[in-house]
Design an enzyme around this catalytic site. Structure first.
Site, mmCIF file in Angstrom:
data_model
loop_
_atom_site.group_PDB
_atom_site.id
_atom_site.type_symbol
_atom_site.label_atom_id
_atom_site.label_comp_id
_atom_site.label_asym_id
_atom_site.label_seq_id
_atom_site.Cartn_x
_atom_site.Cartn_y
_atom_site.Cartn_z
ATOM 1 C CG ASN A 170 33.157 151.939 20.490
ATOM 2 O OD1 ASN A 170 33.929 152.633 21.155
ATOM 3 N ND2 ASN A 170 33.548 150.822 19.885
ATOM 4 C CD GLU A 235 37.072 148.718 19.330
ATOM 5 O OE1 GLU A 235 37.694 148.482 18.279
ATOM 6 O OE2 GLU A 235 35.824 148.680 19.401
ATOM 7 C CG ASP A 237 45.215 148.491 18.228
ATOM 8 O OD1 ASP A 237 44.801 149.533 17.676
ATOM 9 O OD2 ASP A 237 44.901 147.355 17.839
#
Ligand code: XIL
Length: 302
Positions: A170, A235, A237
């Site tokens: 990641n 993740e 946003d």
């Protein structure tokens, strides 16, 4: 379908969110979580400092509460994260190399065994590459003392600990085609060629005005998928508001759906009220848990 989770399921995907254990007692928070999302990622509760604050003493309580909440409602759990330079207790950085190696492998083995069979995917290693054009590894206790091989070792240890869990690498600023994502791409290609166990690549996808959704986002997802790994948006946003933010969210959703091996999207929080971007409004629900234009755009795109 009328919810993010149900709409994603109709496309064979999950739609998840980061969750903080200390908000689970807030009715609006859990109400929105339980209605809309089909996967959870503990926002901080599975990081090394939370789970093993001192050597070989494990504190699972807060993360256990999130896993139990998810399990009771049929949600998947993403494990985040086993080996990372940040939120790492200082005792780890103080160890000499041989000790650090055994502490890393022990941490992976203990933590994955604790939740064996319950975690859909683990971020085994997080953020091991530098920003910028070098494509080099980031300095960390693991990199500096164990060398490049620490990532391979972490993945091999992880596979042995819970063979059912998907094992992910990641990172952020790897969302488009650039020097950093090229370096990750080369590592994943090498792992696949040599049989090092890796199943997925996580693209964190924290976007803002300075770092918008790249125009080659879908192409980048596709090239990783073509290596034979799943891709997960881990993740997401996007800072901003209104129709501009909604369009960006729609573009991300469409890019993932366009790639068969892009298996799910996780937004980094339920509500703007608790975003890690303290002054920002980067999520799908506002501070009063009202659906934003970005919510409608994602639901339409799914
Ligand atoms: C963030 C959390 O959201 C914050 O609450 C915490 O203070 C710092 O970490 N990349 C990651 C996540 O992989 O773990 C980070 O989460 C955000 C950046």
């Amino acid at each position: 379908a009328g919810t993010l989770g149900d709409a994603a399921a109709e496309k064979g995907r999950y739609f998840g969110t980061a969750v903080a254990a200390h908000h689970l007692g807030e009715a609006d928070y859990t109400g929105t979580l339980d209605t809309e999302f089909s996967s959870v990622t503990p926002e901080n509760e599975m990081k090394w400092d939370a789970l093993e604050p001192s050597r070989n003493t494990f504190t699972y309580g807060n993360a256990d509460r999130i896993v139990a909440h998810a399990e009771a409602r049929g949600m998947q759990v993403r494990g985040h994260t086993l080996v990372w330079h940040s939120q790492l207790p200082s005792w780890v950085g103080s160890l000499p190399a041989a000790d650090l190696r055994s502490a890393m492998n022990n941490h992976i083995t203990q933590v994955m065994t604790h939740w064996k069979g319950k975690i859909a995917a683990w971020d085994v290693v997080n953020e091991a590459f530098q920003d910028g054009g070098s494509g080099a590894r980031r300095s960390s206790p693991f990199q500096d003392k164990l060398g490049d091989g620490f990532i391979e070792e972490a993945f091999r240890t992880a596979r042995a600990a819970d063979p059912a869990a998907k094992l992910c690498y990641n990172d952020y600023n790897t969302d488009g085609v650039n020097a950093k994502s090229n370096a990750v791409y080369a590592m994943v290609k090498d792992f696949k060629q040599r049989g090092v166990p890796i199943d997925c690549v996580g693209l964190q996808s924290h976007f803002n005005a300075q770092s918008p959704v790249p125009s080659d986002y879908q192409a980048n997802i596709q090239r990783f998928a073509d290596l034979g790994v799943d891709v997960q948006i881990t993740e997401l946003d996007i800072e901003g508001s209104g129709s501009a933010q909604a369009t960006s969210y729609s573009n991300v959703t469409k890019a993932c759906l366009a790639v068969t091996r892009c298996t799910g999207i996780t937004v980094w929080g339920v509500t703007d009220k608790y975003s890690w971007r303290s002054s920002g409004t980067p999520l799908l629900f506002d501070g009063s848990y009202q659906k934003k234009p970005a919510y409608a755009a994602v639901l339409t795109a799914l």
